[in-house]
Write a protein that holds these residues in place. Structure first.
Motif, PDB file in Angstrom:
ATOM      1  N   ILE A 161       0.823  -1.319   0.094  1.00  0.00           N
ATOM      2  CA  ILE A 161       0.258  -0.094  -0.025  1.00  0.00           C
ATOM      3  C   ILE A 161       0.951   1.226  -0.005  1.00  0.00           C
ATOM      4  CG2 ILE A 161      -1.758   1.109   1.165  1.00  0.00           C
ATOM      5  CD1 ILE A 161      -2.606  -1.308   2.662  1.00  0.00           C
ATOM      6  N   SER A 162       0.894   1.992  -1.127  1.00  0.00           N
ATOM      7  CA  SER A 162       1.690   3.273  -1.247  1.00  0.00           C
ATOM      8  C   SER A 162       0.729   4.449  -0.686  1.00  0.00           C
ATOM      9  CB  SER A 162       2.317   3.288  -2.337  1.00  0.00           C
ATOM     10  OG  SER A 162       1.298   3.256  -3.557  1.00  0.00           O
ATOM     11  N   VAL A 163       1.610   5.029   0.063  1.00  0.00           N
ATOM     12  CA  VAL A 163       0.711   6.256   0.665  1.00  0.00           C
ATOM     13  C   VAL A 163       1.570   7.592   0.726  1.00  0.00           C
ATOM     14  CG1 VAL A 163      -0.312   6.840   2.944  1.00  0.00           C
ATOM     15  CG2 VAL A 163       0.041   4.368   2.558  1.00  0.00           C
ATOM     16  N   GLY A 164       1.325   8.416  -0.113  1.00  0.00           N
ATOM     17  CA  GLY A 164       1.700   9.958  -0.473  1.00  0.00           C
ATOM     18  C   GLY A 164       1.623  10.574   0.882  1.00  0.00           C
ATOM     19  N   ALA A 165       0.540  10.436   1.487  1.00  0.00           N
ATOM     20  CA  ALA A 165       0.512  11.343   2.746  1.00  0.00           C
ATOM     21  C   ALA A 165       1.514  11.121   3.855  1.00  0.00           C
ATOM     22  CB  ALA A 165      -0.996  11.126   3.433  1.00  0.00           C
ATOM     23  N   LEU A 166       2.362  10.089   3.885  1.00  0.00           N
ATOM     24  CA  LEU A 166       3.476   9.870   4.729  1.00  0.00           C
ATOM     25  C   LEU A 166       4.388  10.925   4.691  1.00  0.00           C
ATOM     26  CD1 LEU A 166       4.249   6.036   4.317  1.00  0.00           C
ATOM     27  CD2 LEU A 166       2.819   6.908   5.847  1.00  0.00           C
ATOM     28  N   THR A 167       4.711  11.448   3.641  1.00  0.00           N
ATOM     29  CA  THR A 167       5.580  12.669   3.468  1.00  0.00           C
ATOM     30  C   THR A 167       4.869  13.869   3.013  1.00  0.00           C
ATOM     31  OG1 THR A 167       6.039  11.776   1.161  1.00  0.00           O
ATOM     32  CG2 THR A 167       7.794  11.124   2.640  1.00  0.00           C
ATOM     33  N   HIS A 168       3.925  13.885   2.082  1.00  0.00           N
ATOM     34  CA  HIS A 168       3.349  15.017   1.684  1.00  0.00           C
ATOM     35  C   HIS A 168       2.296  15.849   2.562  1.00  0.00           C
ATOM     36  CE1 HIS A 168      -0.812  14.115   0.505  1.00  0.00           C
ATOM     37  NE2 HIS A 168      -0.198  13.157  -0.280  1.00  0.00           N
ATOM     38  N   SER A 169       1.937  15.169   3.773  1.00  0.00           N
ATOM     39  CA  SER A 169       0.826  15.417   4.536  1.00  0.00           C
ATOM     40  C   SER A 169       1.226  15.345   6.292  1.00  0.00           C
ATOM     41  CB  SER A 169      -0.372  14.976   4.433  1.00  0.00           C
ATOM     42  OG  SER A 169      -0.913  15.620   2.936  1.00  0.00           O
ATOM     43  N   ALA A 170       2.499  14.861   6.444  1.00  0.00           N
ATOM     44  CA  ALA A 170       3.035  14.907   7.980  1.00  0.00           C
ATOM     45  C   ALA A 170       3.134  15.978   8.753  1.00  0.00           C
ATOM     46  CB  ALA A 170       4.033  13.931   7.983  1.00  0.00           C
ATOM     47  N   ARG A 171       2.564  16.027   9.776  1.00  0.00           N
ATOM     48  CA  ARG A 171       2.830  17.278  10.472  1.00  0.00           C
ATOM     49  C   ARG A 171       4.049  17.227  11.292  1.00  0.00           C
ATOM     50  NH1 ARG A 171       1.883  18.143  15.809  1.00  0.00           N
ATOM     51  NH2 ARG A 171       0.869  15.809  16.307  1.00  0.00           N
ATOM     52  N   ALA A 172       4.850  18.409  11.230  1.00  0.00           N
ATOM     53  CA  ALA A 172       5.898  18.266  12.353  1.00  0.00           C
ATOM     54  C   ALA A 172       5.604  18.083  13.690  1.00  0.00           C
ATOM     55  CB  ALA A 172       6.899  19.605  12.002  1.00  0.00           C
ATOM     56  N   LEU A 173       6.289  17.146  14.288  1.00  0.00           N
ATOM     57  CA  LEU A 173       6.282  17.164  15.721  1.00  0.00           C
ATOM     58  C   LEU A 173       6.624  18.222  16.483  1.00  0.00           C
ATOM     59  CD1 LEU A 173       6.687  13.466  16.620  1.00  0.00           C
ATOM     60  CD2 LEU A 173       4.803  14.417  16.025  1.00  0.00           C
ATOM     61  N   ASP A 174       6.091  18.446  17.748  1.00  0.00           N
ATOM     62  CA  ASP A 174       6.628  19.443  18.568  1.00  0.00           C
ATOM     63  C   ASP A 174       7.619  19.037  19.524  1.00  0.00           C
ATOM     64  OD1 ASP A 174       6.553  21.831  20.187  1.00  0.00           O
ATOM     65  OD2 ASP A 174       4.722  21.794  21.051  1.00  0.00           O
ATOM     66  N   LEU A 175       8.772  19.490  18.933  1.00  0.00           N
ATOM     67  CA  LEU A 175      10.251  19.227  19.850  1.00  0.00           C
ATOM     68  C   LEU A 175      10.682  20.492  20.154  1.00  0.00           C
ATOM     69  CD1 LEU A 175      11.564  16.326  17.684  1.00  0.00           C
ATOM     70  CD2 LEU A 175       9.902  15.989  19.608  1.00  0.00           C
ATOM     71  N   GLY A 176      11.288  20.764  21.208  1.00  0.00           N
ATOM     72  CA  GLY A 176      11.875  22.063  21.873  1.00  0.00           C
ATOM     73  C   GLY A 176      13.363  21.961  22.000  1.00  0.00           C
ATOM     74  N   LEU A 177      14.102  22.891  22.055  1.00  0.00           N
ATOM     75  CA  LEU A 177      15.488  22.890  22.365  1.00  0.00           C
ATOM     76  C   LEU A 177      15.269  23.939  23.780  1.00  0.00           C
ATOM     77  CD1 LEU A 177      18.286  22.005  21.668  1.00  0.00           C
ATOM     78  CD2 LEU A 177      18.680  24.425  20.831  1.00  0.00           C
ATOM     79  N   ASP A 178      15.679  23.367  25.023  1.00  0.00           N
ATOM     80  CA  ASP A 178      15.831  24.007  26.000  1.00  0.00           C
ATOM     81  C   ASP A 178      17.171  24.419  26.637  1.00  0.00           C
ATOM     82  OD1 ASP A 178      12.952  24.146  26.013  1.00  0.00           O
ATOM     83  OD2 ASP A 178      12.636  22.435  27.332  1.00  0.00           O
ATOM     84  N   VAL A 179      17.578  25.529  26.865  1.00  0.00           N
ATOM     85  CA  VAL A 179      18.804  25.980  27.508  1.00  0.00           C
ATOM     86  C   VAL A 179      18.848  25.671  29.114  1.00  0.00           C
ATOM     87  CG1 VAL A 179      20.613  27.576  28.015  1.00  0.00           C
ATOM     88  CG2 VAL A 179      19.615  27.508  25.666  1.00  0.00           C
ATOM     89  N   VAL A 180      19.404  24.660  29.532  1.00  0.00           N
ATOM     90  CA  VAL A 180      19.473  24.376  31.063  1.00  0.00           C
ATOM     91  C   VAL A 180      20.484  24.881  31.749  1.00  0.00           C
ATOM     92  CG1 VAL A 180      18.053  22.295  30.741  1.00  0.00           C
ATOM     93  CG2 VAL A 180      20.606  22.004  30.428  1.00  0.00           C
ATOM     94  N   ILE A 181      21.663  25.122  31.234  1.00  0.00           N
ATOM     95  CA  ILE A 181      22.729  25.634  32.089  1.00  0.00           C
ATOM     96  C   ILE A 181      23.579  26.718  31.029  1.00  0.00           C
ATOM     97  CG2 ILE A 181      25.025  25.468  33.141  1.00  0.00           C
ATOM     98  CD1 ILE A 181      24.192  22.506  33.515  1.00  0.00           C
ATOM     99  N   SER A 182      23.557  27.867  31.453  1.00  0.00           N
ATOM    100  CA  SER A 182      24.599  28.871  30.686  1.00  0.00           C
ATOM    101  C   SER A 182      25.572  29.327  31.684  1.00  0.00           C
ATOM    102  CB  SER A 182      23.536  29.900  29.759  1.00  0.00           C
ATOM    103  OG  SER A 182      22.914  30.696  30.786  1.00  0.00           O
ATOM    104  N   THR A 183      26.849  29.649  30.847  1.00  0.00           N
ATOM    105  CA  THR A 183      27.897  30.235  31.720  1.00  0.00           C
ATOM    106  C   THR A 183      28.254  31.405  30.643  1.00  0.00           C
ATOM    107  OG1 THR A 183      28.379  28.298  32.416  1.00  0.00           O
ATOM    108  CG2 THR A 183      29.984  30.109  32.712  1.00  0.00           C
ATOM    109  N   VAL A 184      28.107  32.754  31.382  1.00  0.00           N
ATOM    110  CA  VAL A 184      28.701  33.920  30.585  1.00  0.00           C
ATOM    111  C   VAL A 184      30.029  34.340  31.485  1.00  0.00           C
ATOM    112  CG1 VAL A 184      28.217  36.222  29.899  1.00  0.00           C
ATOM    113  CG2 VAL A 184      26.515  34.554  29.734  1.00  0.00           C
ATOM    114  N   PRO A 185      31.253  34.398  30.797  1.00  0.00           N
ATOM    115  CA  PRO A 185      32.292  34.714  31.568  1.00  0.00           C
ATOM    116  C   PRO A 185      32.269  36.254  31.871  1.00  0.00           C
ATOM    117  CG  PRO A 185      33.060  34.512  29.313  1.00  0.00           C
ATOM    118  CD  PRO A 185      31.423  33.833  29.591  1.00  0.00           C
TER     119      PRO A 185
END
Length: 294
Positions: free
Chosen positions: A262-286
């Protein structure tokens, strides 16, 4: 998995697009010796794909950034899971952030959707495969994402197989050519290792396509009754592929008709980007006038 060279080419082009003359914000706001630790965190459930692509963005921007992979491609995750951790120069982490996220969110969305289709046909003979309906320039990554979700890949490009679709057949038969003869002639011209697939949109085309020597017959936009009739008519003499109008709601019923693929074009043309985030947990400023320590 896509090769490192291809990953670097795709990610490098995306970084060039996003910061063609550098990251003006980070370069004017963030001290050159500032360091940070950040995590890739899931905001929703899904299946991970693209962790090497994600890591490549940071490596290309600044090779001194260390990326620790906390999950692998194909792994399921839940909201709040940390999937990767980065440590190094803050400027580089901030510069790579958006491109890295865009790609891993896109790939994980495809993998997650694919996994749902695969689960929906569990217990049948049917394989879920992708199509060429991919984002230009990202086909390699999107095909990998389908595999990470448990699906299979169709032909990669026009160079990989002979696949006669409706418009090819319209041209072939416009001057009265016999379909079976035209397909046999095509097979004589093909490399002996190539695969011949033919799309049909009516049951009465199947016999001529079989006579022409097709390896796979695609039943395009067939209803369930006609799919069952097509499988019976082909009777194992060719691989049977169903395509067109495939959704999660109906894919299980399509699989139950006995089709192989079963070939499914929706796999690539209609997939929604997942909600992933980049969180800074530690920062050091000299302090001003010092280099600081990472």
């Amino acid at each position: 998995m896509s090769g490192i060279g291809e990953i670097d080419r795709i990610v490098g082009a995306a970084l060039d697009e996003d910061a063609p003359w550098g990251d003006l914000t980070s370069e004017t706001l963030i001290p050159v010796h500032a360091t940070a630790t950040a995590e890739l965190v899931a905001r929703e459930s899904g299946v991970l794909s693209g962790i090497e692509v994600f890591a490549a963005a940071f490596r290309i921007v600044d090779p001194s950034i260390v990326v620790e992979r906390l999950a692998g491609d194909g792994d399921p995750f839940a909201p709040g899971d940390a999937l990767a951790r980065m440590h190094g120069p803050a400027r580089g982490i901030l510069t790579a952030e958006r491109v890295a996220l865009n790609l891993v969110q896109r790939m994980s969305g495809i993998a997650t959707l694919t996994a749902r289709y695969v689960a929906a046909v569990a217990g049948t003979r049917a394989r879920i495969v992708d199509t060429r309906k991919t984002t230009p320039g990202l086909r390699s990554l999107e095909r990998q994402a389908v595999r990470d979700g448990g699906g299979r890949n169709h032909r990669r490009s026009l160079s990989d197989a002979v696949m006669a679709k409706d418009n090819h057949l319209a041209v072939l038969t416009a001057d009265g050519q016999d379909l079976a003869t035209a397909l046999r002639t095509a097979r004589e011209r093909m490399p002996h290792t190539a695969h011949l697939e033919v799309e049909v949109d009516r049951l009465d085309q199947v016999d001529a396509v079989l006579a022409g020597g097709a390896d796979t017959i695609m039943l395009d936009n067939f209803g369930l009754d006609d799919l069952r009739a097509g499988v019976a008519r082909i009777a194992g003499r060719a691989v049977v592929e169903a395509s067109g109008g495939v959704s999660l709601d109906i894919v299980g019923a399509i699989a139950a008709t006995g089709v192989d693929v079963i070939s499914v074009g929706a796999l690539t043309h209609s997939a929604r980007a997942l909600d992933l985030g980049l969180d800074v947990v530690i920062s050091t400023v000299p302090a001003a006038g010092t280099r600081g320590q990472p």
